[in-house]
Scaffold this motif. Sequence first.
Motif, PDB file in Angstrom:
ATOM      1  N   THR A   1     -48.351  47.360   2.341  1.00 43.49           N
ATOM      2  CA  THR A   1     -48.625  47.492   3.774  1.00 43.49           C
ATOM      3  C   THR A   1     -47.296  47.403   4.530  1.00 43.49           C
ATOM      4  OG1 THR A   1     -48.840  45.111   4.142  1.00 43.49           O
ATOM      5  CG2 THR A   1     -50.854  46.318   3.482  1.00 43.49           C
ATOM      6  N   ARG A   2     -47.341  47.746   5.807  1.00 40.28           N
ATOM      7  CA  ARG A   2     -46.137  47.645   6.641  1.00 40.28           C
ATOM      8  C   ARG A   2     -45.637  46.194   6.663  1.00 40.28           C
ATOM      9  NH1 ARG A   2     -43.827  51.102  10.032  1.00 40.28           N
ATOM     10  NH2 ARG A   2     -45.540  52.569   9.938  1.00 40.28           N
ATOM     11  N   ALA A   3     -46.550  45.239   6.751  1.00 37.98           N
ATOM     12  CA  ALA A   3     -46.164  43.821   6.776  1.00 37.98           C
ATOM     13  C   ALA A   3     -45.541  43.404   5.438  1.00 37.98           C
ATOM     14  CB  ALA A   3     -47.375  42.946   7.094  1.00 37.98           C
ATOM     15  N   GLU A   4     -46.113  43.887   4.340  1.00 39.37           N
ATOM     16  CA  GLU A   4     -45.546  43.559   3.027  1.00 39.37           C
ATOM     17  C   GLU A   4     -44.140  44.140   2.871  1.00 39.37           C
ATOM     18  OE1 GLU A   4     -49.510  43.203   0.187  1.00 39.37           O
ATOM     19  OE2 GLU A   4     -48.764  45.196   0.734  1.00 39.37           O
ATOM     20  N   ARG A   5     -43.940  45.346   3.364  1.00 42.20           N
ATOM     21  CA  ARG A   5     -42.602  45.953   3.298  1.00 42.20           C
ATOM     22  C   ARG A   5     -41.602  45.148   4.116  1.00 42.20           C
ATOM     23  NH1 ARG A   5     -42.927  52.546   3.433  1.00 42.20           N
ATOM     24  NH2 ARG A   5     -44.854  52.753   2.283  1.00 42.20           N
ATOM     25  N   ALA A   6     -42.023  44.714   5.305  1.00 43.37           N
ATOM     26  CA  ALA A   6     -41.128  43.923   6.155  1.00 43.37           C
ATOM     27  C   ALA A   6     -40.760  42.609   5.473  1.00 43.37           C
ATOM     28  CB  ALA A   6     -41.777  43.669   7.515  1.00 43.37           C
ATOM     29  N   THR A   7     -41.729  41.980   4.833  1.00 41.63           N
ATOM     30  CA  THR A   7     -41.467  40.739   4.107  1.00 41.63           C
ATOM     31  C   THR A   7     -40.521  40.991   2.941  1.00 41.63           C
ATOM     32  OG1 THR A   7     -43.619  39.816   4.728  1.00 41.63           O
ATOM     33  CG2 THR A   7     -42.534  38.853   2.795  1.00 41.63           C
ATOM     34  N   LEU A   8     -40.786  42.048   2.183  1.00 42.62           N
ATOM     35  CA  LEU A   8     -39.917  42.391   1.057  1.00 42.62           C
ATOM     36  C   LEU A   8     -38.495  42.664   1.542  1.00 42.62           C
ATOM     37  CD1 LEU A   8     -39.543  43.001  -1.965  1.00 42.62           C
ATOM     38  CD2 LEU A   8     -40.315  45.339  -1.496  1.00 42.62           C
ATOM     39  N   ASP A   9     -38.346  43.398   2.625  1.00 46.29           N
ATOM     40  CA  ASP A   9     -37.017  43.683   3.176  1.00 46.29           C
ATOM     41  C   ASP A   9     -36.292  42.393   3.561  1.00 46.29           C
ATOM     42  OD1 ASP A   9     -37.331  46.400   2.832  1.00 46.29           O
ATOM     43  OD2 ASP A   9     -37.821  46.802   4.937  1.00 46.29           O
ATOM     44  N   ARG A  10     -37.011  41.459   4.209  1.00 45.27           N
ATOM     45  CA  ARG A  10     -36.383  40.191   4.593  1.00 45.27           C
ATOM     46  C   ARG A  10     -35.928  39.402   3.368  1.00 45.27           C
ATOM     47  NH1 ARG A  10     -40.500  40.188   8.306  1.00 45.27           N
ATOM     48  NH2 ARG A  10     -41.754  38.730   7.092  1.00 45.27           N
ATOM     49  N   VAL A  11     -36.760  39.360   2.348  1.00 44.51           N
ATOM     50  CA  VAL A  11     -36.419  38.626   1.128  1.00 44.51           C
ATOM     51  C   VAL A  11     -35.224  39.277   0.436  1.00 44.51           C
ATOM     52  CG1 VAL A  11     -37.254  38.037  -1.190  1.00 44.51           C
ATOM     53  CG2 VAL A  11     -38.731  37.683   0.792  1.00 44.51           C
ATOM     54  N   LEU A  12     -35.237  40.600   0.324  1.00 45.46           N
ATOM     55  CA  LEU A  12     -34.129  41.290  -0.330  1.00 45.46           C
ATOM     56  C   LEU A  12     -32.838  41.145   0.476  1.00 45.46           C
ATOM     57  CD1 LEU A  12     -35.955  44.482  -1.636  1.00 45.46           C
ATOM     58  CD2 LEU A  12     -35.175  42.515  -2.974  1.00 45.46           C
ATOM     59  N   ASP A  13     -32.921  41.200   1.815  1.00 42.32           N
ATOM     60  CA  ASP A  13     -31.745  40.979   2.654  1.00 42.32           C
ATOM     61  C   ASP A  13     -31.162  39.590   2.410  1.00 42.32           C
ATOM     62  OD1 ASP A  13     -31.847  43.505   3.792  1.00 42.32           O
ATOM     63  OD2 ASP A  13     -32.798  42.818   5.655  1.00 42.32           O
ATOM     64  N   LYS A  14     -32.031  38.616   2.259  1.00 44.57           N
ATOM     65  CA  LYS A  14     -31.589  37.245   1.989  1.00 44.57           C
ATOM     66  C   LYS A  14     -30.864  37.174   0.645  1.00 44.57           C
ATOM     67  CE  LYS A  14     -33.471  32.544   1.796  1.00 44.57           C
ATOM     68  NZ  LYS A  14     -34.708  31.738   1.947  1.00 44.57           N
ATOM     69  N   LEU A  15     -31.406  37.843  -0.359  1.00 49.53           N
ATOM     70  CA  LEU A  15     -30.773  37.848  -1.683  1.00 49.53           C
ATOM     71  C   LEU A  15     -29.442  38.589  -1.670  1.00 49.53           C
ATOM     72  CD1 LEU A  15     -33.878  38.421  -3.976  1.00 49.53           C
ATOM     73  CD2 LEU A  15     -32.518  36.333  -3.770  1.00 49.53           C
ATOM     74  N   VAL A  16     -29.389  39.714  -0.960  1.00 46.74           N
ATOM     75  CA  VAL A  16     -28.131  40.476  -0.867  1.00 46.74           C
ATOM     76  C   VAL A  16     -27.065  39.618  -0.191  1.00 46.74           C
ATOM     77  CG1 VAL A  16     -27.024  42.449   0.258  1.00 46.74           C
ATOM     78  CG2 VAL A  16     -29.177  42.763  -0.958  1.00 46.74           C
ATOM     79  N   ALA A  17     -27.426  38.924   0.891  1.00 49.19           N
ATOM     80  CA  ALA A  17     -26.472  38.057   1.591  1.00 49.19           C
ATOM     81  C   ALA A  17     -25.972  36.956   0.660  1.00 49.19           C
ATOM     82  CB  ALA A  17     -27.110  37.466   2.848  1.00 49.19           C
ATOM     83  N   ARG A  18     -26.866  36.419  -0.150  1.00 53.63           N
ATOM     84  CA  ARG A  18     -26.477  35.369  -1.100  1.00 53.63           C
ATOM     85  C   ARG A  18     -25.505  35.903  -2.135  1.00 53.63           C
ATOM     86  NH1 ARG A  18     -24.291  32.686  -3.549  1.00 53.63           N
ATOM     87  NH2 ARG A  18     -24.820  31.004  -4.942  1.00 53.63           N
ATOM     88  N   VAL A  19     -25.772  37.094  -2.663  1.00 51.42           N
ATOM     89  CA  VAL A  19     -24.884  37.704  -3.651  1.00 51.42           C
ATOM     90  C   VAL A  19     -23.518  37.995  -3.035  1.00 51.42           C
ATOM     91  CG1 VAL A  19     -24.527  39.783  -5.053  1.00 51.42           C
ATOM     92  CG2 VAL A  19     -26.744  38.630  -5.075  1.00 51.42           C
ATOM     93  N   GLU A  20     -23.513  38.484  -1.802  1.00 47.32           N
ATOM     94  CA  GLU A  20     -22.248  38.799  -1.125  1.00 47.32           C
ATOM     95  C   GLU A  20     -21.415  37.553  -0.870  1.00 47.32           C
ATOM     96  OE1 GLU A  20     -23.544  40.914   2.379  1.00 47.32           O
ATOM     97  OE2 GLU A  20     -23.037  42.836   1.455  1.00 47.32           O
ATOM     98  N   ALA A  21     -22.090  36.415  -0.713  1.00 46.00           N
ATOM     99  CA  ALA A  21     -21.374  35.163  -0.428  1.00 46.00           C
ATOM    100  C   ALA A  21     -20.596  34.660  -1.643  1.00 46.00           C
ATOM    101  CB  ALA A  21     -22.366  34.099   0.045  1.00 46.00           C
ATOM    102  N   GLY A  22     -20.916  35.170  -2.822  1.00 45.31           N
ATOM    103  CA  GLY A  22     -20.197  34.749  -4.021  1.00 45.31           C
ATOM    104  C   GLY A  22     -20.915  33.645  -4.765  1.00 45.31           C
ATOM    105  N   PRO A  23     -20.285  33.150  -5.842  1.00 45.24           N
ATOM    106  CA  PRO A  23     -20.919  32.126  -6.683  1.00 45.24           C
ATOM    107  C   PRO A  23     -21.262  30.858  -5.874  1.00 45.24           C
ATOM    108  CG  PRO A  23     -18.919  32.939  -7.710  1.00 45.24           C
ATOM    109  CD  PRO A  23     -18.970  33.524  -6.327  1.00 45.24           C
ATOM    110  N   ALA A  24     -22.347  30.233  -6.265  1.00 46.42           N
ATOM    111  CA  ALA A  24     -22.776  29.005  -5.579  1.00 46.42           C
ATOM    112  C   ALA A  24     -21.761  27.901  -5.808  1.00 46.42           C
ATOM    113  CB  ALA A  24     -24.140  28.575  -6.090  1.00 46.42           C
TER     114      ALA A  24
END
Length: 193
Positions: free
Chosen positions: A170-193
Motif C-alpha cells: 500500500t502507499r502507507a507501507e511504501r512510505a514506511t519502507l522508504d523511511r526505514v531504508l533511509d534510516k539504514l542508508v544514513a547509518r551506513v553512510e555514518a560509518g562503523p559504529a
Amino acid sequence: MRKYGSEVSLSNYSVSNYTAAMATDEPTLTQLLHDTLASWARERPDLDLTAMGTALRLSLLMNVAMRGIDRVFVPHGITVGEFDVLAALRRGGRGTVSTPTALARVAMVSPAGMTNRLNRLEAAGLIVRRPDPDDRRGSLVALTDEGYRRADAAIDDVVAAEEAVFSQLTRAERATLDRVLDKLVARVEAGPA
C-alpha cells in the motif's frame, strides 16, 4: 527431509531459477530463505539471526528485481550500466553536459569502466564527446537527440518494472519502507559504529 547443496545460494538465485522452481520440485525463494535461516539456527542456536533474515530478504528482493529490470533494457539496445550514463545526463535536462569523471562517480564505476561505457554509447550514436574548454586533456559528454529519446523510453519501462515489484504494498507501507531504508542508508553512510 530434502537437503539443498552448496551449489544453491540466495545470492545467486536467479529469476530463471525461480521460474524453473515453480515447475519442478526445486525450492522456491521463500523455501530457500527459510531453509538457510533454519540451518543456521540449528547449527548456531547461540546466534540471533534476525538481522541475517532481514539482510537475506533484502538481498533476495534486489537480486530478483534487478534481474527483471536488466531485461527492461534489452529492447532499448542498452545495458543497465549504459542506462546509468544516459539517465545521469537526461535528468539534468536538455543541454546537460558532464565530465567522464563525474559520470564515473555517479555510476560508482572506475574511470576505465566509464570509458568503455562511453565508447559503446558514442558508437551507438547516443552520446557525443567534445573537448572541455576548461581542461585541454578533458572532455564533456552530452546526449544526442537519439540518446535523449532512448533515455526517456527506457525510464518509462524502468518505472513500470519497479512499480510492478512494489505493487503489493500500500502507499502507507511504501512510505514506511522508504523511511526505514533511509534510516539504514544514513547509518551506513555514518560509518562503523
